[in-house]
Design a protein around this motif. Structure first.
Motif, PDB file in Angstrom:
ATOM      1  N   TYR A   1       0.842  -1.203   0.000  1.00 40.87           N
ATOM      2  CA  TYR A   1       0.000   0.000   0.000  1.00 40.87           C
ATOM      3  C   TYR A   1       0.878   1.255   0.000  1.00 40.87           C
ATOM      4  O   TYR A   1       0.637   2.196  -0.773  1.00 40.87           O
ATOM      5  CB  TYR A   1      -0.922   0.003   1.219  1.00 40.87           C
ATOM      6  CG  TYR A   1      -1.609   1.331   1.442  1.00 40.87           C
ATOM      7  CD1 TYR A   1      -2.740   1.679   0.716  1.00 40.87           C
ATOM      8  CD2 TYR A   1      -1.100   2.266   2.359  1.00 40.87           C
ATOM      9  CE1 TYR A   1      -3.361   2.916   0.900  1.00 40.87           C
ATOM     10  CE2 TYR A   1      -1.716   3.494   2.552  1.00 40.87           C
ATOM     11  CZ  TYR A   1      -2.840   3.812   1.818  1.00 40.87           C
ATOM     12  OH  TYR A   1      -3.444   5.028   1.986  1.00 40.87           O
TER      13      TYR A   1
ATOM     14  N   ASP B   1     -10.454   5.213   5.871  1.00 39.67           N
ATOM     15  CA  ASP B   1     -11.870   5.251   6.245  1.00 39.67           C
ATOM     16  C   ASP B   1     -12.081   4.623   7.623  1.00 39.67           C
ATOM     17  O   ASP B   1     -12.894   5.118   8.411  1.00 39.67           O
ATOM     18  CB  ASP B   1     -12.709   4.511   5.201  1.00 39.67           C
ATOM     19  CG  ASP B   1     -12.809   5.269   3.888  1.00 39.67           C
ATOM     20  OD1 ASP B   1     -12.523   6.490   3.898  1.00 39.67           O
ATOM     21  OD2 ASP B   1     -13.140   4.650   2.864  1.00 39.67           O
TER      22      ASP B   1
ATOM     23  N   SER C   1     -11.634  -1.702   9.522  1.00 40.62           N
ATOM     24  CA  SER C   1     -10.549  -2.117   8.625  1.00 40.62           C
ATOM     25  C   SER C   1      -9.315  -1.267   8.896  1.00 40.62           C
ATOM     26  O   SER C   1      -9.397  -0.225   9.545  1.00 40.62           O
ATOM     27  CB  SER C   1     -10.962  -1.936   7.154  1.00 40.62           C
ATOM     28  OG  SER C   1     -11.230  -0.556   6.882  1.00 40.62           O
ATOM     29  N   TRP C   2      -8.142  -1.763   8.408  1.00 34.74           N
ATOM     30  CA  TRP C   2      -6.950  -0.902   8.466  1.00 34.74           C
ATOM     31  C   TRP C   2      -6.956  -0.045   7.198  1.00 34.74           C
ATOM     32  O   TRP C   2      -6.458  -0.418   6.164  1.00 34.74           O
ATOM     33  CB  TRP C   2      -5.648  -1.707   8.621  1.00 34.74           C
ATOM     34  CG  TRP C   2      -5.345  -2.734   7.559  1.00 34.74           C
ATOM     35  CD1 TRP C   2      -5.597  -4.068   7.606  1.00 34.74           C
ATOM     36  CD2 TRP C   2      -4.707  -2.502   6.292  1.00 34.74           C
ATOM     37  NE1 TRP C   2      -5.167  -4.695   6.472  1.00 34.74           N
ATOM     38  CE2 TRP C   2      -4.609  -3.757   5.641  1.00 34.74           C
ATOM     39  CE3 TRP C   2      -4.206  -1.380   5.637  1.00 34.74           C
ATOM     40  CZ2 TRP C   2      -4.048  -3.911   4.372  1.00 34.74           C
ATOM     41  CZ3 TRP C   2      -3.637  -1.527   4.372  1.00 34.74           C
ATOM     42  CH2 TRP C   2      -3.563  -2.776   3.759  1.00 34.74           C
ATOM     43  N   SER C   3      -7.539   1.111   7.306  1.00 37.76           N
ATOM     44  CA  SER C   3      -7.691   2.011   6.158  1.00 37.76           C
ATOM     45  C   SER C   3      -7.926   3.421   6.675  1.00 37.76           C
ATOM     46  O   SER C   3      -8.210   3.630   7.854  1.00 37.76           O
ATOM     47  CB  SER C   3      -8.886   1.580   5.288  1.00 37.76           C
ATOM     48  OG  SER C   3     -10.094   1.692   6.035  1.00 37.76           O
TER      49      SER C   3
ATOM     50  N   LEU D   1      -0.869   4.996   7.662  1.00 32.33           N
ATOM     51  CA  LEU D   1      -2.269   5.416   7.601  1.00 32.33           C
ATOM     52  C   LEU D   1      -2.547   6.539   8.587  1.00 32.33           C
ATOM     53  O   LEU D   1      -3.267   7.487   8.281  1.00 32.33           O
ATOM     54  CB  LEU D   1      -3.177   4.222   7.898  1.00 32.33           C
ATOM     55  CG  LEU D   1      -3.046   3.028   6.954  1.00 32.33           C
ATOM     56  CD1 LEU D   1      -3.809   1.825   7.500  1.00 32.33           C
ATOM     57  CD2 LEU D   1      -3.544   3.382   5.566  1.00 32.33           C
TER      58      LEU D   1
END
Length: 381
Positions: A136, A327, A323-325, A222
């Motif tokens: 990512y 958002d 989630s790992w995001s 992130l």
């Protein structure tokens, strides 16, 4: 050149220390059965080194594991997991510990009972998450970060008769179905000194993150990305920042993202910092049970984590990120900012009490002792 020489000297010193301390024997009786443990051996030689001894909960736990087996009537031979010394000519009844020497011992002493000591998630889950979270960063920022915290391929969980797991039910979910019946969860300890009187609402309402090796896997990119876009919020980062990670992400290091470096978790600076924060945020992709989260909760910080860094029933204590995001972080932060002052106070106290009551060296001993006794009662060994 001086920097390179310094790195070489430190490496040579570490090799010397590792070789000097890579085995430890605790024999209680010539007639007692033997346990082979592939785990930390250095801790037995450095008990008086307070900085070393307090650096991680597993140092103290390694000593307790040996003490418990001795208490149950076993002699113990401890060998560092990566030591290349020959395995001893002893008829071991139990093999306990982690790879790679757990695997070497399992092959040599094949008639023994095998207990794999799992301190992280299942290997396939961890390695997949390392690759995805590093990819990512590389794809987003045209970078070339290497994969950090990849676990060398092994099948310790399949070799084991039992798996003693540091973690939660979320950790168990990272394993294939056929392995889950082997798993017994035990509660790890925490190093943070109890700080009940200092727990109150933090008017600054800042966020906290404790970093370690494997910045990509821990979701630090992130957090940097999110907080650089929300400069009305403040993120405090304690711990290791890798040089390559820093070079890739430095353009996003805005003034509201503060790096503190290494701090003693029982020191004044760490304590003062925790008083300015209400929340620990941890979007990690793979854990057993992160000491960073538990020790933060013991300072009264409310957890906002992914499922792989969460305690069981986290919804009663904090927030489970979907989630790992970016958002996922956004949803967690908005939840945090939507709480009333009274709700924050109650959750901070609840978070502190939960860890204080559960994640202690006494409970670590209790859980492991109960596990050993249950196997002895079943006649497993």
């Amino acid at each position: 050149m001086k920097k390179i020489i310094g790195v070489i000297l430190r490496h040579l010193k570490q090799l010397f220390i590792s070789g000097k301390y890579d085995t430890f024997v605790s024999e209680i009786s010539k007639k007692s059965p033997w346990v082979y443990i592939s785990y930390i051996s250095e801790s037995f030689y450095r008990r008086d080194d307070k900085k070393y001894f307090n650096s991680h909960q597993n140092i103290r736990e390694s000593i307790e594991i040996v003490r418990l087996f001795n208490e149950k009537g076993y002699n113990v031979y401890v060998q560092s997991p990566k030591s290349r010394k020959k395995l001893p000519q002893i008829d071991f009844k139990i093999i306990f510990g982690i790879e790679p020497n757990f695997i070497r011992a399992a092959k040599k002493y094949s008639s023994a009972k095998m207990i794999y000591y799992a301190t992280g998630a299942f290997i396939d889950h961890q390695n997949n998450q390392v690759r995805q979270m590093t990819d990512y960063i590389n794809n987003t920022y045209n970078a070339n970060l290497r994969y950090v915290r990849l676990v060398p391929e092994h099948r310790s969980a399949y070799l084991a008769d039992y798996i003693v797991q540091i973690g939660s039910n979320y950790t168990i979910e990272t394993y294939p179905e056929e392995l889950r019946k082997k798993i017994r969860i035990i509660r790890q300890s925490t190093q943070t000194v109890t700080s009940y009187p200092s727990i109150q609402y933090a008017e600054e309402n800042e966020f906290f993150f404790m970093s370690s090796t494997g910045n990509a896997l821990k979701g630090l990119s992130l957090l940097v990305e999110y907080f650089s876009q929300h400069q009305d919020l403040r993120l405090n980062i304690v711990g290791t920042i890798e040089d390559n990670f820093k070079s890739v992400m430095s353009s996003l290091f805005t003034s509201n993202i503060v790096f503190w470096g290494y701090l003693d978790i029982n020191g004044i600076v760490f304590s003062d910092l925790s008083k300015r924060c209400n929340f620990v945020i941890y979007p990690s992709g793979s854990e057993g049970m992160p000491g960073a989260v538990l020790n933060s909760m013991k300072k009264g910080l409310i957890p906002i984590t992914t499922r792989w860094a969460a305690v069981d029933n986290i919804e009663e204590l904090g927030f489970l990120m979907p989630s790992w995001s970016i958002d996922g972080i956004d949803v967690g932060v908005k939840w945090a900012l939507g709480l009333s002052k009274d709700q924050v106070k109650k959750l901070r106290l609840k978070s502190f009490e939960f860890v204080k009551d559960n994640f202690t060296i006494e409970n670590f001993n209790k859980d492991l002792s109960k596990f050993i006794d249950s196997l002895k009662n079943e006649g497993s060994f």
